[in-house]
Scaffold this motif. Structure first.
Motif, PDB file in Angstrom:
ATOM      1  N   LEU A  11      20.861 -24.139 -11.752  1.00 27.05           N
ATOM      2  CA  LEU A  11      22.183 -23.983 -10.783  1.00 27.05           C
ATOM      3  C   LEU A  11      21.670 -23.747  -9.537  1.00 27.05           C
ATOM      4  N   TRP A  12      20.692 -22.885  -9.097  1.00 31.46           N
ATOM      5  CA  TRP A  12      20.058 -22.847  -7.804  1.00 31.46           C
ATOM      6  C   TRP A  12      18.725 -23.214  -7.586  1.00 31.46           C
ATOM      7  N   PRO A  13      18.267 -24.479  -7.400  1.00 38.10           N
ATOM      8  CA  PRO A  13      16.688 -24.879  -7.778  1.00 38.10           C
ATOM      9  C   PRO A  13      16.083 -24.047  -6.939  1.00 38.10           C
ATOM     10  N   GLU A  14      16.450 -23.243  -5.704  1.00 35.59           N
ATOM     11  CA  GLU A  14      15.516 -22.402  -4.825  1.00 35.59           C
ATOM     12  C   GLU A  14      15.540 -21.070  -5.164  1.00 35.59           C
ATOM     13  N   GLY A  15      16.230 -20.708  -6.435  1.00 35.18           N
ATOM     14  CA  GLY A  15      16.622 -19.128  -6.839  1.00 35.18           C
ATOM     15  C   GLY A  15      17.864 -18.804  -6.604  1.00 35.18           C
ATOM     16  N   ALA A  16      18.414 -17.959  -7.623  1.00 37.67           N
ATOM     17  CA  ALA A  16      19.680 -17.382  -7.455  1.00 37.67           C
ATOM     18  C   ALA A  16      20.061 -16.525  -6.808  1.00 37.67           C
ATOM     19  N   PRO A  17      21.120 -16.125  -6.218  1.00 42.69           N
ATOM     20  CA  PRO A  17      21.394 -14.832  -5.520  1.00 42.69           C
ATOM     21  C   PRO A  17      21.144 -13.567  -6.448  1.00 42.69           C
ATOM     22  N   LEU A  18      20.544 -12.744  -5.863  1.00 41.18           N
ATOM     23  CA  LEU A  18      20.110 -11.531  -6.485  1.00 41.18           C
ATOM     24  C   LEU A  18      19.155 -11.633  -7.760  1.00 41.18           C
ATOM     25  N   ALA A  19      18.500 -12.643  -7.719  1.00 39.54           N
ATOM     26  CA  ALA A  19      17.460 -12.834  -8.559  1.00 39.54           C
ATOM     27  C   ALA A  19      16.315 -11.820  -8.478  1.00 39.54           C
ATOM     28  N   GLN A  20      15.829 -11.221  -9.691  1.00 43.84           N
ATOM     29  CA  GLN A  20      14.910 -10.460  -9.527  1.00 43.84           C
ATOM     30  C   GLN A  20      13.400 -10.908  -9.994  1.00 43.84           C
ATOM     31  N   GLY A  21      13.570 -12.128 -10.337  1.00 47.93           N
ATOM     32  CA  GLY A  21      12.161 -12.907 -10.505  1.00 47.93           C
ATOM     33  C   GLY A  21      12.278 -14.252 -10.638  1.00 47.93           C
ATOM     34  N   ASN A  22      11.402 -15.042 -11.315  1.00 48.03           N
ATOM     35  CA  ASN A  22      11.603 -16.551 -11.539  1.00 48.03           C
ATOM     36  C   ASN A  22      11.579 -17.088 -12.761  1.00 48.03           C
ATOM     37  N   GLY A  23      11.490 -16.045 -13.744  1.00 52.19           N
ATOM     38  CA  GLY A  23      11.547 -16.274 -15.265  1.00 52.19           C
ATOM     39  C   GLY A  23      12.855 -17.140 -15.494  1.00 52.19           C
ATOM     40  N   ASP A  24      12.840 -17.392 -16.880  1.00 49.03           N
ATOM     41  CA  ASP A  24      14.069 -18.216 -17.546  1.00 49.03           C
ATOM     42  C   ASP A  24      15.280 -17.234 -17.233  1.00 49.03           C
ATOM     43  N   GLU A  25      15.237 -15.905 -17.526  1.00 52.52           N
ATOM     44  CA  GLU A  25      16.192 -14.896 -17.665  1.00 52.52           C
ATOM     45  C   GLU A  25      16.575 -14.569 -16.205  1.00 52.52           C
ATOM     46  N   ASP A  26      15.878 -15.122 -15.256  1.00 51.40           N
ATOM     47  CA  ASP A  26      16.313 -14.913 -14.010  1.00 51.40           C
ATOM     48  C   ASP A  26      17.045 -15.974 -13.110  1.00 51.40           C
ATOM     49  N   THR A  27      16.975 -17.184 -13.957  1.00 51.33           N
ATOM     50  CA  THR A  27      17.402 -18.514 -13.358  1.00 51.33           C
ATOM     51  C   THR A  27      18.316 -19.151 -14.258  1.00 51.33           C
ATOM     52  N   PRO A  28      19.701 -18.946 -13.499  1.00 47.45           N
ATOM     53  CA  PRO A  28      20.839 -19.598 -14.236  1.00 47.45           C
ATOM     54  C   PRO A  28      20.927 -21.100 -14.230  1.00 47.45           C
ATOM     55  N   ALA A  29      21.227 -21.629 -15.558  1.00 46.98           N
ATOM     56  CA  ALA A  29      21.084 -23.027 -15.706  1.00 46.98           C
ATOM     57  C   ALA A  29      22.004 -23.413 -16.723  1.00 46.98           C
ATOM     58  N   ILE A  30      22.228 -24.670 -16.817  1.00 51.20           N
ATOM     59  CA  ILE A  30      23.179 -25.574 -17.703  1.00 51.20           C
ATOM     60  C   ILE A  30      22.172 -26.515 -18.563  1.00 51.20           C
ATOM     61  N   MET A  31      22.795 -26.779 -19.780  1.00 51.16           N
ATOM     62  CA  MET A  31      22.019 -27.859 -20.646  1.00 51.16           C
ATOM     63  C   MET A  31      23.126 -28.787 -20.792  1.00 51.16           C
ATOM     64  N   ALA A  32      22.907 -29.919 -20.683  1.00 49.61           N
ATOM     65  CA  ALA A  32      23.894 -31.124 -20.778  1.00 49.61           C
ATOM     66  C   ALA A  32      23.992 -31.851 -22.187  1.00 49.61           C
ATOM     67  N   TYR A  33      25.014 -31.807 -22.626  1.00 53.90           N
ATOM     68  CA  TYR A  33      25.650 -32.603 -23.630  1.00 53.90           C
ATOM     69  C   TYR A  33      26.584 -33.566 -23.363  1.00 53.90           C
ATOM     70  N   PRO A  34      26.058 -34.788 -22.998  1.00 50.09           N
ATOM     71  CA  PRO A  34      27.173 -35.666 -22.422  1.00 50.09           C
ATOM     72  C   PRO A  34      27.481 -36.498 -23.618  1.00 50.09           C
ATOM     73  N   VAL A  35      28.691 -37.092 -23.413  1.00 45.56           N
ATOM     74  CA  VAL A  35      29.237 -38.007 -24.254  1.00 45.56           C
ATOM     75  C   VAL A  35      28.993 -39.395 -23.597  1.00 45.56           C
ATOM     76  N   ASN A  36      29.150 -40.588 -24.509  1.00 50.18           N
ATOM     77  CA  ASN A  36      28.754 -42.083 -23.918  1.00 50.18           C
ATOM     78  C   ASN A  36      30.313 -42.741 -23.575  1.00 50.18           C
ATOM     79  N   GLU A  37      31.074 -41.834 -22.894  1.00 54.74           N
ATOM     80  CA  GLU A  37      32.232 -42.365 -22.443  1.00 54.74           C
ATOM     81  C   GLU A  37      32.653 -41.752 -21.142  1.00 54.74           C
ATOM     82  N   THR A  38      33.156 -42.595 -20.262  1.00 57.12           N
ATOM     83  CA  THR A  38      33.174 -42.117 -18.760  1.00 57.12           C
ATOM     84  C   THR A  38      34.752 -41.602 -18.765  1.00 57.12           C
ATOM     85  N   GLY A  39      35.075 -40.804 -17.931  1.00 60.00           N
ATOM     86  CA  GLY A  39      36.561 -40.394 -17.542  1.00 60.00           C
ATOM     87  C   GLY A  39      37.157 -39.377 -18.489  1.00 60.00           C
ATOM     88  N   ARG A  40      36.406 -38.671 -19.243  1.00 68.68           N
ATOM     89  CA  ARG A  40      36.411 -37.479 -20.158  1.00 68.68           C
ATOM     90  C   ARG A  40      36.237 -36.236 -19.460  1.00 68.68           C
TER      91      ARG A  40
END
Length: 268
Positions: A11-40
């Motif tokens: 969510l912040w490629p350059e590092g999140a606000p208040l991050a204490q490191g650069n590991g996974d638990e310091d790095t807010p992120a989303i994992m996408a599960y898209p559908v094959n239909e636009t406009g939803r």
């Protein structure tokens, strides 16, 4: 496609606000599960875990169910303990802004972005629906120009209040630490932050939840009613805390059916 075939989107490629490191638990992120239909529409999923972890069964399985009813889903990896307020809230707000910013490219309706969460993730969901801003039009980062107000919220067996006797002490401790400022407890008591502008809400809980009392959902529903916010409330007679899809309980498992119908009514 399973999570093992997907990549986290920072969510912040350059590092999140208040991050204490650069590991996974310091790095807010989303994992996408898209559908094959636009406009939803799209739903951002916040797994529970007492603000100390994120439960796997409240992440990907929920996203795949949403896909099965034609809705795009994004599982949020938000920061948990030792991170405290405002990190998780900042993460979900950024996720809403991020999906809204990319809506056109991703074939998602930018005016139909919801947040759904379980237990402590339900508290984060309710916080997203009561503590938001409309974006900063002068921000250098175009994502920060987007509103972080969800168009609907879906707290599931949620932690809602920070006030005894119905608060979940473990979640509040992980979120606010020991001996927090009473003003912060008030701010994190979502039932006290509802306004007429709070988004339409779908709530469910079990009446005999031994970990997070059903009064949490009832308090939030009462506040929504007082403010004339549209809502659905479903309380099931029996069921342990943390059921997720509740596939082992045919009665409680009905929540996905009524939730899907509610999302359809909201035009997701």
């Amino acid at each position: 496609m399973t999570a093992s075939n997907r990549e986290w989107i920072k969510l912040w490629p350059e590092g999140a606000p208040l991050a204490q490191g650069n590991g996974d638990e310091d790095t807010p992120a989303i994992m996408a599960y898209p559908v094959n239909e636009t406009g939803r529409g799209a739903v951002i999923v916040c797994p529970g875990g007492g603000y100390g972890m994120r439960a796997g069964h409240e992440g990907e399985p929920i996203a795949l169910w949403l896909n099965s009813i034609g809705i795009n889903a994004y599982v949020l990896r938000y920061r948990v303990a030792p991170y405290q307020y405002p990190c998780a809230l900042s993460d979900v707000q950024r996720a809403v802004r991020y999906v809204r910013h990319h809506a056109v490219d991703w074939g998602v309706r930018g005016d139909k972005i919801a947040v759904l969460g379980f237990s402590a993730g339900g508290h984060l969901t309710a916080s997203a629906g009561t503590l938001y801003d409309m974006g900063n039009p002068e921000a250098d980062d175009p994502i920060d120009r987007q509103s972080c107000r969800p168009d609907a919220i879906l707290p599931c067996y949620p932690v809602i209040t920070g006030q005894p006797p119905y608060h979940h002490a473990g979640s509040m401790y992980n979120l606010l630490g020991e001996n927090p400022d009473p003003k912060l407890i008030e701010l994190m008591s979502c039932e006290r932050q509802v306004t007429p502008d709070t988004p339409p809400t779908f709530l469910w809980h079990t009446a005999d939840d031994a970990a997070v009392p059903v009064e949490n959902a009832l308090l939030f529903a009462s506040a929504l009613s007082k403010n004339k916010v549209p809502f659905d409330l479903h309380v099931y007679q029996n069921g342990r805390h943390g059921l997720g899809l509740a596939e082992e309980d045919p009665h409680v498992a009905n929540w996905t059916t009524v939730c899907g119908l509610w999302l359809e009514r909201q035009q997701f």
